[in-house]
Design an enzyme around this catalytic site. Structure first.
Site, short mmCIF file in Angstrom:
data_model
loop_
_atom_site.label_atom_id
_atom_site.label_comp_id
_atom_site.label_asym_id
_atom_site.label_seq_id
_atom_site.Cartn_x
_atom_site.Cartn_y
_atom_site.Cartn_z
N GLY A 14 40.31 40.40 37.98
CA GLY A 14 41.68 39.95 37.77
C GLY A 14 42.48 39.60 39.01
O GLY A 14 43.69 39.79 39.04
N ASN A 16 42.99 36.52 40.03
CA ASN A 16 43.85 35.40 39.62
C ASN A 16 45.00 35.90 38.75
O ASN A 16 46.13 35.40 38.88
CB ASN A 16 43.03 34.33 38.89
CG ASN A 16 42.32 33.41 39.87
OD1 ASN A 16 42.95 32.60 40.54
ND2 ASN A 16 41.01 33.58 39.97
N ARG A 93 33.95 34.67 28.02
CA ARG A 93 33.45 34.39 26.68
C ARG A 93 33.67 32.92 26.37
O ARG A 93 34.72 32.36 26.69
CB ARG A 93 34.20 35.21 25.63
CG ARG A 93 34.08 36.69 25.77
CD ARG A 93 32.68 37.20 25.61
NE ARG A 93 32.10 36.93 24.30
CZ ARG A 93 30.80 37.14 24.01
NH1 ARG A 93 29.99 37.58 24.94
NH2 ARG A 93 30.35 36.88 22.81
N HIS A 111 38.67 27.11 37.33
CA HIS A 111 37.23 27.10 37.60
C HIS A 111 37.03 26.89 39.10
O HIS A 111 37.71 26.05 39.70
CB HIS A 111 36.55 25.99 36.80
CG HIS A 111 35.08 25.94 37.03
ND1 HIS A 111 34.21 26.86 36.46
CD2 HIS A 111 34.31 25.14 37.82
CE1 HIS A 111 32.98 26.59 36.87
NE2 HIS A 111 33.02 25.56 37.69
N ALA A 175 42.23 29.69 47.66
CA ALA A 175 42.82 28.45 47.12
C ALA A 175 43.18 28.65 45.64
O ALA A 175 44.23 28.17 45.19
CB ALA A 175 41.85 27.29 47.28
N GLU A 176 42.33 29.36 44.91
CA GLU A 176 42.63 29.62 43.49
C GLU A 176 43.96 30.34 43.33
O GLU A 176 44.75 30.05 42.44
CB GLU A 176 41.51 30.47 42.87
CG GLU A 176 40.18 29.77 42.75
CD GLU A 176 39.14 30.64 42.04
OE1 GLU A 176 39.45 31.21 40.99
OE2 GLU A 176 38.01 30.74 42.55
#
Ligand code: GRF
Length: 216
Positions: A14, A16, A93, A111, A175-176
């Site tokens: 987690g 992000n 999922r 992604h 970067a995400e």
């Protein structure tokens, strides 16, 4: 203006999610996280949500006989929380076409590659094997096909000599953590519009730095 009600779906650590939590905690951020759902009770991200006093739900996919039944349970919880946008953040999922259709244009994913290059798992190892000089991350609206859908924002990251998958993953992850909150902001401000399956962002030129190549 009312803040957009967001739910985040996770399966693991987690980071992000944390970036989204931190962004939502800044003054004037146009979105708030109402619910975090994990499909695994051991998802470390659940503690991040609890720390931020965000409601959490554990919906174990193993408790459901079919993917459709699991996805229906997700939708029920998401609707109950008043979710206007669903963010996938390391949610491992595959979602059914019915779920994706229900949340069409209200479901986004991050992604760790410059899609449509390198969809799927083991992204960084495949990037290194291919010998490309740049990779990055993509935030996109979700369509039925995996890692596919209108691109909201991408950040480019260089592949450097001596990189292994772990080093590269860490550089892309930074970067995400910039890209996901920025994409959420664009949507919550009503500035992201899908036109013929391409996303147009009003006033995006002012954010050229992150949309092209944020420094790591
Ligand atoms: C990220 O690399 C994201 O792009 C991918 O899964 C990873 C999740 O990491 N979809 P975290 O759980 O957000 O730390």
């Amino acid at each position: 203006m009312a803040r957009m009600k967001v739910a985040v779906l996770i399966s693991g650590r987690g980071t992000n999610l944390q970036a989204l939590i931190d962004a939502c905690a800044t003054p004037d951020f146009p979105a708030e996280i109402k619910l975090v759902i994990a499909n695994r009770a051991d998802a470390a991200g659940l503690a991040r949500a609890a720390q931020a006093k965000i409601a959490t739900a554990i919906i174990p996919h193993r408790d459901y006989a079919t993917r459709e039944a699991f996805d229906a349970a997700l939708t029920a919880a998401l609707v109950q929380a008043g979710s206007e946008l669903v963010c996938l953040a390391g949610f491992m999922r595959l979602l059914t076409p019915g779920f994706v259709a229900h949340w069409r244009d209200r479901l986004i994913n991050i992604h760790p590659s410059l899609l449509p290059a390198f969809p799927g798992l083991d992204t960084h190892a495949r990037v290194l094997a291919a010998g490309v000089r740049f990779t990055g991350c993509t935030v996109h609206f979700v369509r039925a096909e995996m890692d596919n859908g209108p691109i909201i924002l991408q950040a480019a990251v260089p592949v450097l000599p001596g990189d292994d998958a772990e080093r590269l993953a860490a550089r892309v992850l930074e970067a995400e953590h910039r890209a996901y909150p920025q994409a959420l902001r664009f949507i919550a401000e009503g500035r992201a519009k899908i036109v013929q399956e391409h996303v147009e962002i009003a006033g995006a030129a002012a954010h050229f730095d992150i949309m092209l190549n944020p420094p790591s």
